[in-house]
Design an enzyme around this catalytic site. Structure first.
Site, PDB file in Angstrom:
ATOM      1  N   CYS A  42       0.843  -1.198   0.000  1.00 11.90           N
ATOM      2  CA  CYS A  42       0.000   0.000   0.000  1.00 11.90           C
ATOM      3  C   CYS A  42       0.883   1.255   0.000  1.00 11.90           C
ATOM      4  O   CYS A  42       1.988   1.244   0.538  1.00 11.90           O
ATOM      5  CB  CYS A  42      -0.918  -0.001   1.220  1.00 11.90           C
ATOM      6  SG  CYS A  42      -2.084   1.386   1.232  1.00 11.90           S
ATOM      7  N   ASP A  44       0.400   3.768   1.711  1.00 13.75           N
ATOM      8  CA  ASP A  44       0.353   4.350   3.065  1.00 13.75           C
ATOM      9  C   ASP A  44       1.759   4.653   3.598  1.00 13.75           C
ATOM     10  O   ASP A  44       2.641   3.780   3.590  1.00 13.75           O
ATOM     11  CB  ASP A  44      -0.375   3.349   3.988  1.00 13.75           C
ATOM     12  CG  ASP A  44      -0.765   3.972   5.324  1.00 13.75           C
ATOM     13  OD1 ASP A  44       0.118   4.517   6.006  1.00 13.75           O
ATOM     14  OD2 ASP A  44      -1.956   3.912   5.673  1.00 13.75           O
ATOM     15  N   ARG A  46       2.871   4.807   6.397  1.00 19.96           N
ATOM     16  CA  ARG A  46       3.276   4.045   7.586  1.00 19.96           C
ATOM     17  C   ARG A  46       3.743   2.630   7.248  1.00 19.96           C
ATOM     18  O   ARG A  46       4.078   1.858   8.142  1.00 19.96           O
ATOM     19  CB  ARG A  46       2.099   3.972   8.577  1.00 19.96           C
ATOM     20  CG  ARG A  46       1.655   5.338   9.063  1.00 19.96           C
ATOM     21  CD  ARG A  46       0.287   5.254   9.727  1.00 19.96           C
ATOM     22  NE  ARG A  46      -0.751   4.875   8.761  1.00 19.96           N
ATOM     23  CZ  ARG A  46      -2.036   4.729   9.079  1.00 19.96           C
ATOM     24  NH1 ARG A  46      -2.444   4.910  10.320  1.00 19.96           N
ATOM     25  NH2 ARG A  46      -2.918   4.382   8.149  1.00 19.96           N
ATOM     26  N   HIS A  98      -2.171  -4.084   4.946  1.00 24.11           N
ATOM     27  CA  HIS A  98      -1.993  -3.676   6.345  1.00 24.11           C
ATOM     28  C   HIS A  98      -3.351  -3.450   6.981  1.00 24.11           C
ATOM     29  O   HIS A  98      -4.301  -3.038   6.323  1.00 24.11           O
ATOM     30  CB  HIS A  98      -1.101  -2.431   6.449  1.00 24.11           C
ATOM     31  CG  HIS A  98      -1.715  -1.192   5.881  1.00 24.11           C
ATOM     32  ND1 HIS A  98      -2.300  -0.224   6.658  1.00 24.11           N
ATOM     33  CD2 HIS A  98      -1.863  -0.772   4.602  1.00 24.11           C
ATOM     34  CE1 HIS A  98      -2.753   0.748   5.875  1.00 24.11           C
ATOM     35  NE2 HIS A  98      -2.507   0.436   4.623  1.00 24.11           N
ATOM     36  N   CYS A 101      -6.310  -0.216   6.770  1.00 25.98           N
ATOM     37  CA  CYS A 101      -6.017   0.441   5.484  1.00 25.98           C
ATOM     38  C   CYS A 101      -7.137   1.431   5.127  1.00 25.98           C
ATOM     39  O   CYS A 101      -8.310   1.057   5.064  1.00 25.98           O
ATOM     40  CB  CYS A 101      -5.875  -0.613   4.391  1.00 25.98           C
ATOM     41  SG  CYS A 101      -5.504   0.080   2.764  1.00 25.98           S
TER      42      CYS A 101
HETATM   43 CO    CO Z   1      -3.479   1.142   2.996  1.00 29.05          CO
END
Ligand code: CO
Length: 200
Positions: A42, A44, A46, A98, A101
Site C-alpha cells: 500500500c 500508506d 506508515r 496492512h 487500510c
Molecule cells: Co493502505
C-alpha cells in the site's frame, strides 16, 4: 517557496552514514541491481517496505498503490511484475496489506470520495465475493481487518493468474507468491497464506 532543505540534509547524512560503513556501497550498487523480492504494498506512509524488512537499497523491487491492488488491466503494476520476473528474476513476489487500510475502509463506505472511487470499486468486488463471511462479523474494526486480509488473498490470486507468472512457472522458474499483512500498531508482519504458492 519552501525549498525542503532539511530533506537534502537528511539525504546527505544518510549517504554519508552508508559510505562510512562501506565506501564502495553506492559504486557497486550503481552497476547492478539483483533483488530477490518484489514487494507490492500500500502507498500508506506508515508501511515503508525497505525499513520494515530492514533491507538495504538494492534488495527489494517495489510497487505501491492504494490498498496494494493487482488489477488485471493495470499496465503500471503488470509492467513492474514483468520486469521483476523476466529481467530481474526475483524469487519471491510479496503482496503485503496492512490492518486499518484507509483505502479498504473507504471502499466499505457509501460516500463520494471522487475519482478514487473508481479504484476502490475493485475492493468492493472483493467485498462482494466474500459477502457471506463478512456479513457474519458484527464488529466494524474486525470486519475491516478481515477485508484487509481477504483483499491480500485476492491479489495473490490475481498475480498467480497473470500471463507473466503463469509463463514463468511453465518455464520452470523458481518463483513463489506470498500474502502478508502488516500491523501498523506494532510493526509486525504476518503471513496469511501458510504455504507460499509456487505454481498454479
Ligand atoms: Co493502505
Amino acid at each position: 517557496m519552501e525549498n525542503l532543505e532539511h530533506l537534502f540534509k537528511n539525504n546527505k547524512e544518510w549517504a554519508e552514514s552508508i559510505t562510512k560503513e562501506d565506501p564502495d556501497f553506492f559504486t557497486n550498487l550503481s552497476k547492478l541491481q539483483s533483488p530477490e523480492y518484489l514487494w507490492i504494498g500500500c502507498s500508506d506512509s506508515r508501511v515503508p517496505s525497505n525499513q520494515l524488512l530492514n533491507l538495504a537499497p538494492g534488495e527489494v523491487f517495489v510497487h505501491r498503490n492504494i490498498a496494494n491492488m493487482v488489477i488485471h488491466s493495470d499496465l503500471n503494476c503488470l509492467s513492474v511484475i514483468q520486469y521483476a520476473v523476466e529481467v530481474l528474476k526475483v524469487k519471491h513476489i510479496i503482496v503485503c496489506g496492512h490492518y486499518g487500510c484507509g483505502g479498504i475502509k473507504a471502499s466499505m463506505e457509501n460516500s463520494d470520495h471522487g475519482l478514487i472511487d473508481n479504484w476502490l470499486g475493485h475492493i468492493k468486488d472483493v467485498h462482494r465475493l466474500h459477502a457471506d463471511e463478512l456479513k457474519k462479523i458484527s464488529d466494524a474494526t474486525d470486519k475491516l481487518h478481515r477485508l484487509c486480509e481477504l483483499n491480500v488473498i485476492e491479489q495473490v490470486s490475481n498475480i498467480c493468474n497473470t500471463t507473466i507468472v503463469k509463463n514463468a512457472w511453465k518455464n520452470g522458474a523458481s518463483l513463489s507468491v506470498h500474502g502478508w499483512i502488516y500491523n501498523i500498531e506494532n510493526g509486525i508482519l504476518k503471513d496469511i497464506i501458510e504455504t507460499p504458492i509456487t505454481q498454479a
